[in-house]
Design a protein around this motif. Structure first.
Motif, mmCIF file in Angstrom:
data_model
loop_
_atom_site.group_PDB
_atom_site.id
_atom_site.type_symbol
_atom_site.label_atom_id
_atom_site.label_comp_id
_atom_site.label_asym_id
_atom_site.label_seq_id
_atom_site.Cartn_x
_atom_site.Cartn_y
_atom_site.Cartn_z
ATOM 1 N N ARG A 1 -1.565 -22.435 -8.528
ATOM 2 C CA ARG A 1 -0.843 -22.050 -7.311
ATOM 3 C C ARG A 1 0.362 -21.507 -7.501
ATOM 4 O O ARG A 1 0.567 -20.338 -6.897
ATOM 5 N N ALA A 2 1.150 -22.106 -9.054
ATOM 6 C CA ALA A 2 2.143 -20.972 -9.172
ATOM 7 C C ALA A 2 2.672 -19.505 -9.131
ATOM 8 O O ALA A 2 2.952 -18.564 -8.420
ATOM 9 N N ASP A 3 1.077 -18.841 -10.291
ATOM 10 C CA ASP A 3 1.103 -17.924 -10.078
ATOM 11 C C ASP A 3 0.713 -17.054 -9.156
ATOM 12 O O ASP A 3 1.320 -15.686 -8.744
ATOM 13 N N ALA A 4 0.095 -17.546 -7.766
ATOM 14 C CA ALA A 4 -0.643 -17.199 -6.499
ATOM 15 C C ALA A 4 0.425 -17.043 -5.928
ATOM 16 O O ALA A 4 0.335 -15.535 -5.095
ATOM 17 N N TYR A 5 1.499 -17.865 -5.760
ATOM 18 C CA TYR A 5 2.330 -17.660 -5.185
ATOM 19 C C TYR A 5 3.568 -16.634 -5.496
ATOM 20 O O TYR A 5 4.185 -16.598 -4.319
ATOM 21 N N ARG A 6 3.567 -16.512 -6.451
ATOM 22 C CA ARG A 6 4.104 -15.650 -7.314
ATOM 23 C C ARG A 6 4.138 -14.467 -7.258
ATOM 24 O O ARG A 6 4.800 -13.601 -6.500
ATOM 25 N N ALA A 7 2.298 -14.489 -6.997
ATOM 26 C CA ALA A 7 2.413 -12.633 -6.615
ATOM 27 C C ALA A 7 2.198 -12.217 -5.219
ATOM 28 O O ALA A 7 2.871 -11.149 -5.104
ATOM 29 N N LEU A 8 1.870 -13.270 -5.034
ATOM 30 C CA LEU A 8 2.223 -13.198 -2.963
ATOM 31 C C LEU A 8 3.810 -12.722 -2.838
ATOM 32 O O LEU A 8 3.977 -12.144 -1.237
ATOM 33 N N ALA A 9 4.612 -13.530 -3.419
ATOM 34 C CA ALA A 9 5.812 -13.091 -2.908
ATOM 35 C C ALA A 9 6.485 -12.496 -3.296
ATOM 36 O O ALA A 9 6.795 -11.332 -2.504
ATOM 37 N N ARG A 10 6.317 -11.776 -4.523
ATOM 38 C CA ARG A 10 6.846 -10.737 -4.863
ATOM 39 C C ARG A 10 5.565 -9.449 -4.412
ATOM 40 O O ARG A 10 6.013 -8.360 -3.694
ATOM 41 N N GLU A 11 4.559 -9.088 -3.481
ATOM 42 C CA GLU A 11 4.461 -8.484 -2.405
ATOM 43 C C GLU A 11 5.154 -8.438 -1.519
ATOM 44 O O GLU A 11 4.945 -7.971 -1.107
ATOM 45 N N SER A 12 5.245 -9.379 -0.493
ATOM 46 C CA SER A 12 5.736 -9.801 0.092
ATOM 47 C C SER A 12 7.178 -9.156 0.759
ATOM 48 O O SER A 12 8.137 -8.297 1.211
ATOM 49 N N LEU A 13 8.256 -8.968 -0.510
ATOM 50 C CA LEU A 13 9.678 -8.602 -0.836
ATOM 51 C C LEU A 13 9.118 -7.349 -1.380
ATOM 52 O O LEU A 13 9.558 -6.247 -0.898
ATOM 53 N N ILE A 14 8.240 -7.013 -2.105
ATOM 54 C CA ILE A 14 7.967 -5.242 -2.493
ATOM 55 C C ILE A 14 7.480 -4.176 -0.981
ATOM 56 O O ILE A 14 8.196 -3.642 -0.889
ATOM 57 N N LEU A 15 6.509 -5.046 -0.157
ATOM 58 C CA LEU A 15 6.654 -4.842 1.847
ATOM 59 C C LEU A 15 8.016 -4.871 1.815
ATOM 60 O O LEU A 15 8.419 -3.312 2.924
ATOM 61 N N ALA A 16 9.176 -5.681 1.815
ATOM 62 C CA ALA A 16 10.573 -5.791 2.402
ATOM 63 C C ALA A 16 11.414 -3.975 2.025
ATOM 64 O O ALA A 16 11.828 -3.601 2.550
ATOM 65 N N CYS A 17 11.067 -3.914 1.236
ATOM 66 C CA CYS A 17 11.655 -2.601 -0.232
ATOM 67 C C CYS A 17 11.606 -1.061 -0.077
ATOM 68 O O CYS A 17 12.207 -0.668 0.486
ATOM 69 N N ARG A 18 10.119 -1.324 1.089
ATOM 70 C CA ARG A 18 9.052 -0.046 0.311
ATOM 71 C C ARG A 18 9.956 1.106 1.321
ATOM 72 O O ARG A 18 10.118 1.884 1.223
#
Length: 361
Positions: free
Chosen positions: A264-281
């Motif tokens: 769960r921790a690994d999955a949440y970390r990856a999804l949060a990172r993707e969400s922030l990448i999309l915000a920054c892009r």
């Protein structure tokens, strides 16, 4: 995961292809032609479920059924929406194996026989998938050289997929053992945007996962009426639904997985990172970032999913961009990097069946 040499079918298993249809009557004949292309190696029947299409799709389906006894039709008198339509068709399937194929998509020649052969050889496997080609207009010539099978222990596959928080499967390339589908009781109505992702992951908690490698198993048609490019489009909704999918998976089926807290921790970390990448892009690309409220919501989602992301370099980049300061790296350089990483990630996905996390290899 282990790679194996494929084995040929030695009998004729029965496969039911469920075809949900809403305003896709003009695609039905072409779709059915690909469904029955493997009838020399498997016994195939097709079940069309029309969800009260206003364009006359039900009449087209009935005409096709009248011409071919292998086709049956369920026609709704009221619109029940896609999840209920899928589940009704899957519950009515009578084959040993079942495929859900949207009326606008197509199967590649040999697809059903290849998937059924893997399921025959591996009774512990509940779901088989492959590679689905995207197309517009006329489908491309498919890759036809079967290279290998991949077979995962189910929890091993779930761990690999959740670690990147991405969905590596389109849908038309999937064949499931009917007993597995009945155990899962179909698609979850709580997840109108990500129910397929949830179903694949749950299948991995019940049994093994197989993949047919080297060939194209199906064709996913891209057009303006696609559900995932229309009603349920949008990065915010996509992140929200995948987060809900992962939460439901670990809350309700985590006991079937080894070390679910770590997963769960690994999955949440990856999804949060993707969400922030999309915000920054959009800021990284220069010019007007567009809908800044949506970008702020993506950043907020990242912190809700994985609060520790506030300590990352990526978060510091977000703070820089959202405060009005431009990117440190020129936009053309960032665009070139993103194209290269995207292409390499796509090649990895096509080869292995597991998608990399966004902006990673």
């Amino acid at each position: 995961m282990r790679k194996e040499t494929p084995q040929a079918l030695t009998d004729r298993p029965r496969v039911t292809v469920v075809i949900p249809c809403y305003n896709y009557g003009h695609f039905l004949a072409e779709c059915l032609a690909t469904v029955f292309a493997d009838s020399d190696r498997v016994d195939v029947d097709a079940l069309i479920v029309d969800d009260c299409s206003p364009d006359g799709s039900a009449d087209v389906a009935r005409e096709l059924a009248a011409a071919d006894p292998r086709v049956t039709v369920i026609a709704h008198e009221t619109n029940k929406r896609h999840i209920a339509t899928y589940n009704e068709g899957l519950a009515a399937a009578t084959g040993e194996y079942v495929v859900l194929l949207s009326a606008d998509d197509l199967l590649a020649k040999g697809s059903l026989a290849r998937s059924a052969a893997l399921l025959r050889a591996h009774p512990e496997v509940g779901l088989v998938y492959g590679f689905s080609r995207r197309f517009t207009g006329t489908p491309p010539e498919p890759r036809a050289t079967l290279r290998s099978w991949s077979v995962w222990d189910g929890p091993e596959w779930v761990a690999a997929v959740t670690r990147t928080a991405t969905n590596p499967i389109y849908t038309p390339e999937v064949m499931m053992r009917a007993t597995t589908m009945k155990d899962l009781v179909g698609y979850d109505t709580r997840l109108p945007h990500a129910a397929d992702y949830h179903l694949w992951l749950r299948a991995g908690t019940r049994g093994g996962i197989g993949r047919v490698n080297g060939v194209d198993q199906a064709f996913y048609r891209v057009h303006g009426a696609n559900m995932h490019t229309g009603e349920y489009s949008g990065d915010v909704l996509d992140i929200e639904q995948r987060h809900l999918t992962l939460r439901i998976l670990f809350d309700e089926d985590g006991h079937l997985l080894p070390d679910p807290d770590r997963l769960r921790a690994d999955a949440y970390r990856a999804l949060a990172r993707e969400s922030l990448i999309l915000a920054c892009r959009p800021y990284e690309r220069g010019g007007d970032p567009g809908d800044t409220a949506a970008l702020a919501r993506l950043a907020e989602l990242a912190t809700e999913i994985w609060p520790a992301i506030r300590e990352s370099a990526l978060w510091r980049s977000w703070e820089r961009y959202s405060s009005g300061r431009g990117p440190l790296v020129p936009a053309p350089v960032t665009a070139l990097r993103d194209r290269a990483v995207l292409h390499l990630g796509w090649r990895r996905w096509r080869h292995s069946g597991i998608s990399p996390a966004v902006r990673s290899l």
